[in-house]
Design a protein around this motif. Structure first.
Motif, PDB file in Angstrom:
ATOM      1  N   ARG A  28       0.943  -1.024   0.227  1.00  0.00           N
ATOM      2  CA  ARG A  28      -0.019  -0.138   0.092  1.00  0.00           C
ATOM      3  C   ARG A  28       0.819   1.029   0.079  1.00  0.00           C
ATOM      4  O   ARG A  28       1.918   1.305   0.799  1.00  0.00           O
ATOM      5  CB  ARG A  28      -0.898  -0.005   1.273  1.00  0.00           C
ATOM      6  N   ASP A  29       0.663   2.145  -0.956  1.00  0.00           N
ATOM      7  CA  ASP A  29       1.562   3.084  -0.978  1.00  0.00           C
ATOM      8  C   ASP A  29       0.505   4.509  -1.561  1.00  0.00           C
ATOM      9  O   ASP A  29      -0.776   4.360  -1.414  1.00  0.00           O
ATOM     10  CB  ASP A  29       2.510   3.129  -2.107  1.00  0.00           C
ATOM     11  N   GLU A  30       0.738   5.525  -2.047  1.00  0.00           N
ATOM     12  CA  GLU A  30       0.230   6.789  -2.282  1.00  0.00           C
ATOM     13  C   GLU A  30      -1.082   6.345  -3.250  1.00  0.00           C
ATOM     14  O   GLU A  30      -2.264   6.881  -3.354  1.00  0.00           O
ATOM     15  CB  GLU A  30       0.842   7.731  -3.161  1.00  0.00           C
ATOM     16  N   LYS A  31      -0.702   5.204  -4.042  1.00  0.00           N
ATOM     17  CA  LYS A  31      -2.081   4.926  -5.136  1.00  0.00           C
ATOM     18  C   LYS A  31      -2.846   4.289  -4.426  1.00  0.00           C
ATOM     19  O   LYS A  31      -4.051   4.297  -5.036  1.00  0.00           O
ATOM     20  CB  LYS A  31      -1.133   3.784  -6.240  1.00  0.00           C
ATOM     21  N   SER A  32      -2.813   3.639  -3.106  1.00  0.00           N
ATOM     22  CA  SER A  32      -4.190   3.168  -2.338  1.00  0.00           C
ATOM     23  C   SER A  32      -4.802   4.181  -1.966  1.00  0.00           C
ATOM     24  O   SER A  32      -5.931   3.651  -1.505  1.00  0.00           O
ATOM     25  CB  SER A  32      -3.377   2.269  -1.469  1.00  0.00           C
ATOM     26  N   GLY A  33      -4.443   5.554  -1.692  1.00  0.00           N
ATOM     27  CA  GLY A  33      -5.407   6.578  -1.097  1.00  0.00           C
ATOM     28  C   GLY A  33      -4.531   7.143  -0.299  1.00  0.00           C
ATOM     29  O   GLY A  33      -3.263   6.965   0.122  1.00  0.00           O
ATOM     30  N   PRO A  34      -5.282   8.285   0.445  1.00  0.00           N
ATOM     31  CA  PRO A  34      -4.777   8.965   1.333  1.00  0.00           C
ATOM     32  C   PRO A  34      -4.431   8.336   2.720  1.00  0.00           C
ATOM     33  O   PRO A  34      -5.074   7.478   3.059  1.00  0.00           O
ATOM     34  CB  PRO A  34      -5.637  10.330   1.471  1.00  0.00           C
ATOM     35  N   LYS A  35      -3.639   9.118   3.692  1.00  0.00           N
ATOM     36  CA  LYS A  35      -3.490   8.949   4.907  1.00  0.00           C
ATOM     37  C   LYS A  35      -4.546   9.707   5.662  1.00  0.00           C
ATOM     38  O   LYS A  35      -5.119  10.696   5.262  1.00  0.00           O
ATOM     39  CB  LYS A  35      -2.254   9.302   5.443  1.00  0.00           C
ATOM     40  N   VAL A  36      -5.270   9.468   6.653  1.00  0.00           N
ATOM     41  CA  VAL A  36      -6.039   9.867   7.580  1.00  0.00           C
ATOM     42  C   VAL A  36      -5.477  10.639   8.902  1.00  0.00           C
ATOM     43  O   VAL A  36      -4.493  10.031   9.262  1.00  0.00           O
ATOM     44  CB  VAL A  36      -7.124   8.968   8.307  1.00  0.00           C
ATOM     45  N   ARG A  37      -5.864  11.860   8.847  1.00  0.00           N
ATOM     46  CA  ARG A  37      -4.967  12.820   9.859  1.00  0.00           C
ATOM     47  C   ARG A  37      -6.372  13.532  10.854  1.00  0.00           C
ATOM     48  O   ARG A  37      -7.401  13.972   9.944  1.00  0.00           O
ATOM     49  CB  ARG A  37      -4.245  13.685   9.259  1.00  0.00           C
ATOM     50  N   TRP A  38      -5.771  13.922  11.903  1.00  0.00           N
ATOM     51  CA  TRP A  38      -6.663  14.602  12.666  1.00  0.00           C
ATOM     52  C   TRP A  38      -6.151  15.984  13.006  1.00  0.00           C
ATOM     53  O   TRP A  38      -4.906  16.033  13.609  1.00  0.00           O
ATOM     54  CB  TRP A  38      -7.108  14.049  14.013  1.00  0.00           C
ATOM     55  N   ARG A  39      -6.456  16.943  12.377  1.00  0.00           N
ATOM     56  CA  ARG A  39      -5.689  18.502  12.416  1.00  0.00           C
ATOM     57  C   ARG A  39      -6.772  19.270  12.676  1.00  0.00           C
ATOM     58  O   ARG A  39      -7.783  19.617  11.874  1.00  0.00           O
ATOM     59  CB  ARG A  39      -4.993  18.701  11.199  1.00  0.00           C
ATOM     60  N   GLU A  40      -6.605  20.224  13.721  1.00  0.00           N
ATOM     61  CA  GLU A  40      -7.222  21.517  14.305  1.00  0.00           C
ATOM     62  C   GLU A  40      -8.870  21.017  14.407  1.00  0.00           C
ATOM     63  O   GLU A  40      -9.774  21.710  13.879  1.00  0.00           O
ATOM     64  CB  GLU A  40      -7.122  22.358  13.291  1.00  0.00           C
ATOM     65  N   GLY A  41      -9.015  19.901  14.960  1.00  0.00           N
ATOM     66  CA  GLY A  41     -10.385  19.408  15.551  1.00  0.00           C
ATOM     67  C   GLY A  41     -11.267  18.826  14.181  1.00  0.00           C
ATOM     68  O   GLY A  41     -12.277  18.566  14.471  1.00  0.00           O
ATOM     69  N   GLU A  42     -10.603  18.344  13.273  1.00  0.00           N
ATOM     70  CA  GLU A  42     -11.466  17.431  12.236  1.00  0.00           C
ATOM     71  C   GLU A  42     -10.593  16.807  11.418  1.00  0.00           C
ATOM     72  O   GLU A  42      -9.244  16.717  11.506  1.00  0.00           O
ATOM     73  CB  GLU A  42     -11.876  18.513  11.038  1.00  0.00           C
ATOM     74  N   MET A  43     -11.117  15.831  10.844  1.00  0.00           N
ATOM     75  CA  MET A  43     -10.486  14.815   9.934  1.00  0.00           C
ATOM     76  C   MET A  43      -9.854  15.545   8.716  1.00  0.00           C
ATOM     77  O   MET A  43     -10.610  16.105   7.915  1.00  0.00           O
ATOM     78  CB  MET A  43     -11.340  13.412   9.617  1.00  0.00           C
ATOM     79  N   VAL A  44      -8.682  15.146   8.559  1.00  0.00           N
ATOM     80  CA  VAL A  44      -8.034  15.525   7.324  1.00  0.00           C
ATOM     81  C   VAL A  44      -7.397  14.562   6.363  1.00  0.00           C
ATOM     82  O   VAL A  44      -6.860  13.391   6.887  1.00  0.00           O
ATOM     83  CB  VAL A  44      -7.024  16.678   7.529  1.00  0.00           C
ATOM     84  N   LEU A  45      -7.553  14.359   4.889  1.00  0.00           N
ATOM     85  CA  LEU A  45      -7.078  13.269   4.085  1.00  0.00           C
ATOM     86  C   LEU A  45      -5.872  13.922   3.647  1.00  0.00           C
ATOM     87  O   LEU A  45      -5.972  14.959   2.949  1.00  0.00           O
ATOM     88  CB  LEU A  45      -8.288  13.101   3.010  1.00  0.00           C
ATOM     89  N   ASP A  46      -4.756  13.236   3.839  1.00  0.00           N
ATOM     90  CA  ASP A  46      -3.323  13.753   3.364  1.00  0.00           C
ATOM     91  C   ASP A  46      -3.130  12.872   2.378  1.00  0.00           C
ATOM     92  O   ASP A  46      -2.276  11.620   2.434  1.00  0.00           O
ATOM     93  CB  ASP A  46      -2.490  13.505   4.790  1.00  0.00           C
ATOM     94  N   PRO A  47      -2.717  13.281   1.180  1.00  0.00           N
ATOM     95  CA  PRO A  47      -2.282  12.459  -0.020  1.00  0.00           C
ATOM     96  C   PRO A  47      -0.914  12.064  -0.108  1.00  0.00           C
ATOM     97  O   PRO A  47      -0.154  11.656  -0.713  1.00  0.00           O
ATOM     98  CB  PRO A  47      -3.068  13.103  -1.264  1.00  0.00           C
ATOM     99  N   GLY A  48       0.003  13.014   0.810  1.00  0.00           N
ATOM    100  CA  GLY A  48       1.523  12.906   0.748  1.00  0.00           C
ATOM    101  C   GLY A  48       2.057  11.703   0.679  1.00  0.00           C
ATOM    102  O   GLY A  48       1.346  10.587   1.186  1.00  0.00           O
ATOM    103  N   PRO A  49       3.149  11.630   0.623  1.00  0.00           N
ATOM    104  CA  PRO A  49       4.050  10.258   0.587  1.00  0.00           C
ATOM    105  C   PRO A  49       4.081   9.678   2.145  1.00  0.00           C
ATOM    106  O   PRO A  49       3.749  10.592   3.038  1.00  0.00           O
ATOM    107  CB  PRO A  49       5.313  10.667   0.227  1.00  0.00           C
TER     108      PRO A  49
END
Length: 275
Positions: free
Chosen positions: A116-137
């Protein structure tokens, strides 16, 4: 009575399904809500032609499995079961399974390893009180096991309602940088490994998640590591917080609601509670 299928039988070289599934079985059988049947798959490389779970006989499946691909008919049957309202608990290493099965990756929201890598989808992050999808490496990893705090992020979700805003979990792996479709996903709880932890990402990583797949419900817990050489139930699986969220997540996956009270031994923000 909630009918549960505990599906197990294979691990990769880093886990021991025999110990983890024994602990899962014990924890769930001690709860009068659940009637548990355990199905052990063929071993790695063996014939799966007689492996044919009758998914519809169960209200939910608890998966402690990472191994050989299932036959296409079994996979399609599981997709249909979930889409039509089945329940699934994805336990720890099971989110490493089936990296090339699109529907399974959608069910678990995010997963790790297996290419699983960037082609699999984003990482899930919690930033500033909400879920954020992070497509970074970044690919899946974890620091060495340590005690860490889980922070509740969805206090009104049935699984989390009434739990403390923060609680200390026993020594465990902290899965990090999981990737996937992250569709219809709710982050229930996160944990962070800051700069004081070697290998920490400094991000609030999702530890507990709820996912919807068609009419089906999935509770994804990354907690509960059992190493390949472990012969006894690990502290991670003896944690009262782990057992409580497992049981509540299973009830929600099966029924859409949670009736269980918060136990008196649930851990606090600064004290681990073991069973």
């Amino acid at each position: 009575m909630i009918k549960v299928l505990l599906l197990t039988g294979q691990s990769n070289q880093w886990h021991n399904w025999r110990v983890s599934s024994r602990a899962l079985e014990k924890a769930l059988q001690s709860n009068p809500l659940f009637e548990v049947e355990t199905l052990v798959s063929p071993s790695a490389g063996e014939d799966f032609s007689d492996f044919s779970p009758v998914w519809g006989n169960f209200d939910a499946v608890v998966m402690d499995y990472e191994g050989d691909e299932w036959p296409e008919t079994v996979k399609q049957g599981f997709v249909d079961y979930m889409a039509q309202g089945g329940g699934l608990v994805a336990f720890h290493a099971s989110d490493n399974a089936f990296p090339d099965w699109p529907e399974f990756n959608e069910m678990i929201g995010v997963g790790g390893w297996g290419g699983r890598d960037e082609k699999s989808g984003p990482k899930v992050r919690w930033r500033e009180g909400e879920m954020v999808l992070d497509p970074g490496p970044g690919e899946a990893m974890h620091p060495a096991p340590f005690e860490y705090t889980l922070d509740t992020r969805a206090p009104e979700h049935p699984v989390m309602r009434g739990l403390p805003s923060s609680w200390l979990h026993a020594i465990d792996e902290q899965y990090s940088q999981l990737r996937g479709p992250a569709k219809n996903l709710t982050v229930l709880a996160t944990a962070i490994a800051g700069p004081e932890v070697e290998g920490g990402t400094g991000e609030h990583e999702p530890m507990l998640m709820a996912i919807e797949f068609g009419k089906g419900r999935i509770f994804h817990t990354t907690l509960g590591h059992v190493g390949a050489n472990d012969e006894e139930t690990t502290l991670a699986m003896r944690c009262a917080g782990f057992e409580t969220t497992l049981s509540r997540g299973l009830e929600w996956a099966a029924t859409g609601s949670v009736t269980q009270e918060i136990p008196a031994d649930f851990p606090s923000g600064d004290t681990v509670s073991l069973r």
